[in-house]
Design a protein around this motif. Structure first.
Motif, PDB file in Angstrom:
ATOM      1  N   LEU A 155       0.691  -1.378  -0.083  1.00 33.73           N
ATOM      2  CA  LEU A 155       0.285   0.214   0.264  1.00 33.73           C
ATOM      3  C   LEU A 155       0.894   1.377  -0.375  1.00 33.73           C
ATOM      4  CD1 LEU A 155      -2.409  -0.112   2.689  1.00 33.73           C
ATOM      5  CD2 LEU A 155      -2.890  -0.456   0.223  1.00 33.73           C
ATOM      6  N   LEU A 163       1.706   2.113  -3.007  1.00 31.46           N
ATOM      7  CA  LEU A 163       1.454   1.638  -4.457  1.00 31.46           C
ATOM      8  C   LEU A 163       0.979   3.116  -5.090  1.00 31.46           C
ATOM      9  CD1 LEU A 163      -0.970   0.259  -6.439  1.00 31.46           C
ATOM     10  CD2 LEU A 163      -2.796   1.080  -3.935  1.00 31.46           C
ATOM     11  N   PRO A 164       0.939   4.581  -4.168  1.00 32.33           N
ATOM     12  CA  PRO A 164       1.011   5.465  -5.041  1.00 32.33           C
ATOM     13  C   PRO A 164       1.701   6.274  -6.012  1.00 32.33           C
ATOM     14  CG  PRO A 164       0.383   6.413  -3.195  1.00 32.33           C
ATOM     15  CD  PRO A 164       1.059   4.540  -2.784  1.00 32.33           C
ATOM     16  N   GLU A 186      -6.095   1.446 -11.306  1.00 34.34           N
ATOM     17  CA  GLU A 186      -6.777   2.532 -10.275  1.00 34.34           C
ATOM     18  C   GLU A 186      -8.091   1.843 -10.145  1.00 34.34           C
ATOM     19  OE1 GLU A 186      -6.105   7.488 -10.564  1.00 34.34           O
ATOM     20  OE2 GLU A 186      -7.802   6.605 -11.227  1.00 34.34           O
ATOM     21  N   SER A 211      -7.128  -1.203  -7.940  1.00 39.09           N
ATOM     22  CA  SER A 211      -6.549  -1.199  -6.572  1.00 39.09           C
ATOM     23  C   SER A 211      -7.647  -0.601  -5.306  1.00 39.09           C
ATOM     24  CB  SER A 211      -5.687   0.758  -6.674  1.00 39.09           C
ATOM     25  OG  SER A 211      -5.035   0.841  -7.502  1.00 39.09           O
ATOM     26  N   LEU A 270      -9.014  -1.617  -1.608  1.00 37.19           N
ATOM     27  CA  LEU A 270      -8.678  -1.199  -0.803  1.00 37.19           C
ATOM     28  C   LEU A 270     -10.439  -1.696  -0.001  1.00 37.19           C
ATOM     29  CD1 LEU A 270      -7.508   2.280  -2.153  1.00 37.19           C
ATOM     30  CD2 LEU A 270      -6.421   1.124  -0.582  1.00 37.19           C
ATOM     31  N   TRP A 328      -6.140   1.393   6.631  1.00 40.35           N
ATOM     32  CA  TRP A 328      -5.525   1.464   5.430  1.00 40.35           C
ATOM     33  C   TRP A 328      -5.655   3.266   5.032  1.00 40.35           C
ATOM     34  CZ3 TRP A 328      -7.956   3.915   1.602  1.00 40.35           C
ATOM     35  CH2 TRP A 328      -9.300   3.323   1.237  1.00 40.35           C
ATOM     36  N   ARG A 329      -6.610   3.484   5.585  1.00 45.29           N
ATOM     37  CA  ARG A 329      -6.174   4.879   5.241  1.00 45.29           C
ATOM     38  C   ARG A 329      -5.900   5.780   6.196  1.00 45.29           C
ATOM     39  NH1 ARG A 329     -11.795   3.163   4.776  1.00 45.29           N
ATOM     40  NH2 ARG A 329     -12.946   3.661   3.381  1.00 45.29           N
ATOM     41  N   ARG A 365      -2.145   7.839   4.470  1.00 52.53           N
ATOM     42  CA  ARG A 365      -1.919   7.411   2.840  1.00 52.53           C
ATOM     43  C   ARG A 365      -3.470   7.997   2.290  1.00 52.53           C
ATOM     44  NH1 ARG A 365      -2.301   2.067   5.316  1.00 52.53           N
ATOM     45  NH2 ARG A 365       0.153   1.477   5.657  1.00 52.53           N
ATOM     46  N   LEU A 391      -4.343   7.615  -0.834  1.00 52.13           N
ATOM     47  CA  LEU A 391      -4.949   6.525  -1.808  1.00 52.13           C
ATOM     48  C   LEU A 391      -6.435   6.540  -0.842  1.00 52.13           C
ATOM     49  CD1 LEU A 391      -2.890   3.098  -0.567  1.00 52.13           C
ATOM     50  CD2 LEU A 391      -3.156   4.149  -3.024  1.00 52.13           C
ATOM     51  N   HIS A 448      -9.673   6.046  -3.189  1.00 56.32           N
ATOM     52  CA  HIS A 448     -10.911   5.706  -3.008  1.00 56.32           C
ATOM     53  C   HIS A 448     -12.059   6.518  -3.741  1.00 56.32           C
ATOM     54  CE1 HIS A 448     -13.780   4.215  -0.573  1.00 56.32           C
ATOM     55  NE2 HIS A 448     -14.083   2.859  -0.973  1.00 56.32           N
TER      56      HIS A 448
END
Ligand SMILES: N[C@@H](CCC(=O)N[C@@H](CS)C(=O)NCC(=O)O)C(=O)O
Length: 202
Positions: free
Chosen positions: A137, A140-141, A155, A158, A162, A174-175, A178, A181, A185
């Motif tokens: 994660l 990923l960006p 996207e 991904s 997520l 996960w937020r 990040r 991401l 989302h």
């Protein structure tokens, strides 16, 4: 065509989202199955009894999710939603897809471990899968920004990953830390392809 799938399977959801993004959903009957009960109808399409598995109108069996995505994209003009054969830019996009599958593979394995009897669970593997997901994660960006093409494809995959983490691994949060991401989302979550294929509540 028939798509053997389940509503909780993240690999099935990848296929179900692309079907809708490509406006192909009316050409496929989605058939919910439990792969762990080895149903004959699934085994005749995929002897490994894994989903997703697609049976085409010509009787061709197509699995796993990455192969099915490629098959569906070949039926229409997929544009930015699937890497075109022979495009040199496809390698970065396909590697991103593999990266995202690594998140799903770890998340699913971890989930299966969590529903085993407490004495049978491996702390080593659970920690390893959690670390793999967090590292993937974090990377990923930058990977998304570096990929020169097929942004929608990367996207879309991904966001499915997520949402699977929201579904099965909320505690991972996960937020947190990040924001890129989270923005990604937020941009995708309200699309009809995502809303119509949401993981079940609870
Ligand atoms: N790499 C495969 C993974 C498919 C997979 O593991 N599906 C799970 C459900 S989410 C399954 O069918 N599990 C049954 C089993 O492993 O016996 C894909 O991308 O389709």
């Amino acid at each position: 065509m028939k798509l053997f799938m389940s509503y909780t399977s993240p690999y099935s959801r990848k296929v179900r989202v692309l079907l809708r993004e490509l406006d192909l959903e009316d050409s496929v009957d989605e058939v919910p199955v439990d792969p762990l009960s080895d149903p004959d109808e699934l085994i005749s399409v995929n002897p490994a009894s894994k989903i997703p598995a697609l049976e085409t109108d010509d009787g061709l069996s197509v699995h796993d999710s990455r192969v099915i995505l490629g098959y569906l994209a070949s039926l229409t003009d997929a544009g930015d939603l699937y890497p075109a054969p022979n495009d040199p830019k496809r390698w970065a996009a396909m590697t991103l897809a593999s990266h995202i599958d690594a998140i799903l593979d770890a998340a699913l394995a971890w989930r299966m471990e969590m529903v085993r009897q407490p004495g049978e669970r491996s702390i080593f593997w659970q920690n390893r899968w959690k670390t793999q997901i967090e590292r993937a994660l974090d990377a990923l960006p930058d990977m998304l920004n570096a990929a020169p093409a097929y942004r929608a494809y990367a996207e879309m995959l991904s966001v499915v990953a997520l949402e699977y983490l929201d579904f099965r691994h909320q505690a991972l949060d996960w937020r947190r830390g990040r924001p890129a991401l989270k923005d990604l989302h937020d941009r995708w979550a309200a699309r009809s392809s995502m809303v119509e294929t949401q993981f079940p509540a609870g």
